[in-house]
Structures are given as structure tokens and as C-alpha cells.
Design a protein around this motif. Structure first.
Motif, PDB file in Angstrom:
ATOM      1  N   GLU A  66       0.866  -1.178   0.000  1.00  0.00           N
ATOM      2  CA  GLU A  66       0.000   0.000   0.000  1.00  0.00           C
ATOM      3  C   GLU A  66       0.899   1.223   0.000  1.00  0.00           C
ATOM      4  O   GLU A  66       1.896   1.270   0.716  1.00  0.00           O
ATOM      5  N   ARG A  67       0.542   2.230  -0.806  1.00  0.00           N
ATOM      6  CA  ARG A  67       1.251   3.511  -0.782  1.00  0.00           C
ATOM      7  C   ARG A  67       0.873   4.252   0.486  1.00  0.00           C
ATOM      8  O   ARG A  67      -0.288   4.283   0.861  1.00  0.00           O
ATOM      9  N   VAL A  68       1.836   4.859   1.130  1.00  0.00           N
ATOM     10  CA  VAL A  68       1.589   5.715   2.286  1.00  0.00           C
ATOM     11  C   VAL A  68       1.929   7.127   1.839  1.00  0.00           C
ATOM     12  O   VAL A  68       3.075   7.396   1.460  1.00  0.00           O
ATOM     13  N   GLU A  69       0.924   7.990   1.836  1.00  0.00           N
ATOM     14  CA  GLU A  69       1.141   9.369   1.389  1.00  0.00           C
ATOM     15  C   GLU A  69       0.874  10.327   2.532  1.00  0.00           C
ATOM     16  O   GLU A  69       0.006  10.085   3.365  1.00  0.00           O
ATOM     17  N   ARG A  70       1.634  11.402   2.527  1.00  0.00           N
ATOM     18  CA  ARG A  70       1.424  12.498   3.457  1.00  0.00           C
ATOM     19  C   ARG A  70       1.393  13.776   2.638  1.00  0.00           C
ATOM     20  O   ARG A  70       2.320  14.034   1.877  1.00  0.00           O
ATOM     21  N   ASP A  71       0.309  14.534   2.773  1.00  0.00           N
ATOM     22  CA  ASP A  71       0.123  15.762   2.000  1.00  0.00           C
ATOM     23  C   ASP A  71       0.242  15.498   0.494  1.00  0.00           C
ATOM     24  O   ASP A  71       0.797  16.300  -0.245  1.00  0.00           O
ATOM     25  N   GLY A  72      -0.254  14.334   0.054  1.00  0.00           N
ATOM     26  CA  GLY A  72      -0.261  14.001  -1.357  1.00  0.00           C
ATOM     27  C   GLY A  72       1.069  13.544  -1.927  1.00  0.00           C
ATOM     28  O   GLY A  72       1.212  13.363  -3.132  1.00  0.00           O
ATOM     29  N   VAL A  73       2.072  13.332  -1.072  1.00  0.00           N
ATOM     30  CA  VAL A  73       3.403  12.925  -1.517  1.00  0.00           C
ATOM     31  C   VAL A  73       3.721  11.544  -0.952  1.00  0.00           C
ATOM     32  O   VAL A  73       3.430  11.266   0.218  1.00  0.00           O
ATOM     33  N   LEU A  74       4.323  10.684  -1.777  1.00  0.00           N
ATOM     34  CA  LEU A  74       4.711   9.358  -1.309  1.00  0.00           C
ATOM     35  C   LEU A  74       5.678   9.490  -0.132  1.00  0.00           C
ATOM     36  O   LEU A  74       6.711  10.146  -0.233  1.00  0.00           O
ATOM     37  N   ALA A  75       5.310   8.875   0.988  1.00  0.00           N
ATOM     38  CA  ALA A  75       6.153   8.925   2.186  1.00  0.00           C
ATOM     39  C   ALA A  75       6.677   7.539   2.544  1.00  0.00           C
ATOM     40  O   ALA A  75       7.632   7.416   3.315  1.00  0.00           O
ATOM     41  N   GLY A  76       6.054   6.509   1.985  1.00  0.00           N
ATOM     42  CA  GLY A  76       6.489   5.164   2.299  1.00  0.00           C
ATOM     43  C   GLY A  76       5.582   4.137   1.666  1.00  0.00           C
ATOM     44  O   GLY A  76       4.683   4.457   0.893  1.00  0.00           O
ATOM     45  N   ILE A  77       5.833   2.889   2.041  1.00  0.00           N
ATOM     46  CA  ILE A  77       4.997   1.780   1.600  1.00  0.00           C
ATOM     47  C   ILE A  77       4.692   0.909   2.818  1.00  0.00           C
ATOM     48  O   ILE A  77       5.466   0.863   3.771  1.00  0.00           O
ATOM     49  N   ARG A  78       3.541   0.230   2.750  1.00  0.00           N
ATOM     50  CA  ARG A  78       3.152  -0.677   3.823  1.00  0.00           C
ATOM     51  C   ARG A  78       3.112  -2.077   3.226  1.00  0.00           C
ATOM     52  O   ARG A  78       2.378  -2.333   2.269  1.00  0.00           O
ATOM     53  N   ILE A  79       3.917  -2.979   3.793  1.00  0.00           N
ATOM     54  CA  ILE A  79       3.972  -4.376   3.352  1.00  0.00           C
ATOM     55  C   ILE A  79       3.622  -5.243   4.548  1.00  0.00           C
ATOM     56  O   ILE A  79       4.262  -5.132   5.606  1.00  0.00           O
ATOM     57  N   GLU A  80       2.600  -6.090   4.375  1.00  0.00           N
ATOM     58  CA  GLU A  80       2.137  -6.988   5.440  1.00  0.00           C
ATOM     59  C   GLU A  80       1.938  -6.239   6.750  1.00  0.00           C
ATOM     60  O   GLU A  80       2.346  -6.687   7.822  1.00  0.00           O
ATOM     61  N   GLY A  81       1.348  -5.023   6.655  1.00  0.00           N
ATOM     62  CA  GLY A  81       1.021  -4.245   7.840  1.00  0.00           C
ATOM     63  C   GLY A  81       2.149  -3.414   8.421  1.00  0.00           C
ATOM     64  O   GLY A  81       1.928  -2.603   9.311  1.00  0.00           O
ATOM     65  N   LYS A  82       3.375  -3.575   7.918  1.00  0.00           N
ATOM     66  CA  LYS A  82       4.513  -2.810   8.444  1.00  0.00           C
ATOM     67  C   LYS A  82       4.845  -1.672   7.485  1.00  0.00           C
ATOM     68  O   LYS A  82       5.027  -1.890   6.285  1.00  0.00           O
ATOM     69  N   GLU A  83       4.915  -0.447   8.038  1.00  0.00           N
ATOM     70  CA  GLU A  83       5.221   0.722   7.217  1.00  0.00           C
ATOM     71  C   GLU A  83       6.733   0.911   7.089  1.00  0.00           C
ATOM     72  O   GLU A  83       7.463   0.821   8.072  1.00  0.00           O
ATOM     73  N   HIS A  84       7.156   1.178   5.842  1.00  0.00           N
ATOM     74  CA  HIS A  84       8.564   1.412   5.548  1.00  0.00           C
ATOM     75  C   HIS A  84       8.687   2.788   4.894  1.00  0.00           C
ATOM     76  O   HIS A  84       8.168   2.989   3.789  1.00  0.00           O
ATOM     77  N   PRO A  85       9.358   3.758   5.541  1.00  0.00           N
ATOM     78  CA  PRO A  85       9.536   5.068   4.904  1.00  0.00           C
ATOM     79  C   PRO A  85      10.401   4.921   3.652  1.00  0.00           C
ATOM     80  O   PRO A  85      11.381   4.175   3.656  1.00  0.00           O
ATOM     81  N   VAL A  86      10.015   5.625   2.573  1.00  0.00           N
ATOM     82  CA  VAL A  86      10.714   5.511   1.296  1.00  0.00           C
ATOM     83  C   VAL A  86      10.844   6.885   0.648  1.00  0.00           C
ATOM     84  O   VAL A  86       9.908   7.679   0.664  1.00  0.00           O
ATOM     85  N   VAL A  87      12.007   7.151   0.068  1.00  0.00           N
ATOM     86  CA  VAL A  87      12.240   8.319  -0.775  1.00  0.00           C
ATOM     87  C   VAL A  87      13.024   7.827  -1.982  1.00  0.00           C
ATOM     88  O   VAL A  87      13.960   7.034  -1.835  1.00  0.00           O
TER      89      VAL A  87
END
Length: 162
Positions: A32-53
């Protein structure tokens, strides 16, 4: 979907990214894409969020994930043979990353000079000026508002026949 062949050191992998999954050498990994203020901030894999740039410059791709930076070289897979041949001849302009064509500054068929800005691509909330590699006549392949993947031919500049 965008597809790339990436190399890091001697290791080479085929990567395909869809809206909700990535495939690494054919192995599908839902995310799942994790966005903050419309910008990609990370991804969620199997419920765990991973910050990504991510950042792209030419054929180099940098990925910062969970505090680790990795650099990759994008191989020519995912680009058409015709576009790759044209790029190597210096006659076309390839999108360096996925984005949206924000402005087209020249008309199709116009004479352009080397270094002239032809269009502006917005990617990762930044604007990238796409410039003519040589003097000639421009042939546009995109229009304002178009969404493009990395490796898509945006325009071609044909040398003028004198």
C-alpha cells in the motif's frame, strides 16, 4: 505499470511497479502507498510501514528505505528498441522518471535550438525542464497533462536538412 531492469553491482533484476504491488523477477509483492500531503512517504507491506524516498537522475535510481540508501543503474529494458536507438543517436528525449507533462513550450514541427526548453515534466513534486539536445525540428510525442512512465519518448528532434 512501469517496468525497469535495474542493476546494483553485478546483480540485475527486473522490477515492475503497479498501483498496489511490485514484481521482482516475477515474484509479486503486494503493498500500500503511504502518502502524506499528497506525496509518497512510504509503503506498507504486510502491515509494516517502511519510509521511502526515491530520486532519479539519468539512468541512476536512488532509493532510501528504512534509513538505508541504495543506488541502482536502470538498464535499457522497458524502453522500446526504436526509442533506445533514437536516444543513443541523440535525436530524442526520454522521460527520466514517471510524471505529468505540465507545460509544452513549443509547437509540433517548430524549429528549436540546442538547449531550448521544449516541455516541463512534473515528477516527485519537482519540475524538470526537458531541453533540446541539438538544433532541428521538434516532433512532440506528448501533450500537456499527459501522464508518462519512465522511459517514454517525449519528443524527437530531427536535424534540419540544409
Amino acid at each position: 505499470m512501469s517496468a525497469s531492469r535495474l542493476r546494483r553491482g553485478r546483480e540485475e533484476r527486473e522490477v515492475r511497479v503497479e498501483a498496489d504491488a511490485a514484481s521482482l523477477d516475477g515474484r509479486r509483492i503486494p503493498f500500500e502507498r503511504v502518502e502524506r500531503d499528497g506525496v509518497l512517504a512510504g509503503i506498507r507491506i504486510e502491515g509494516k510501514e517502511h519510509p521511502v524516498v526515491t530520486a532519479v537522475e539519468g539512468n541512476r535510481v536512488w532509493v532510501w528505505c528504512d534509513g538505508v540508501v541504495s543506488a541502482f543503474e536502470r538498464m535499457s529494458a522497458g524502453r522500446s528498441a526504436a526509442a533506445a536507438a533514437a536516444r543513443d543517436a541523440g535525436g530524442d528525449l526520454i522521460s527520466p522518471m514517471p510524471g505529468r507533462v505540465r507545460r509544452v513550450l513549443v509547437a509540433d514541427g517548430a524549429r528549436v535550438a540546442r538547449g531550448e526548453v521544449l516541455l516541463v515534466l512534473e515528477a516527485m513534486k519537482m519540475e524538470h525542464a526537458i531541453r533540446s539536445p541539438k538544433d532541428g525540428t521538434v516532433r512532440l510525442r506528448v501533450a500537456e497533462g499527459d501522464l508518462v512512465d519512465a522511459g517514454v519518448e517525449l519528443a524527437a528532434v530531427e536535424e534540419a536538412a540544409d
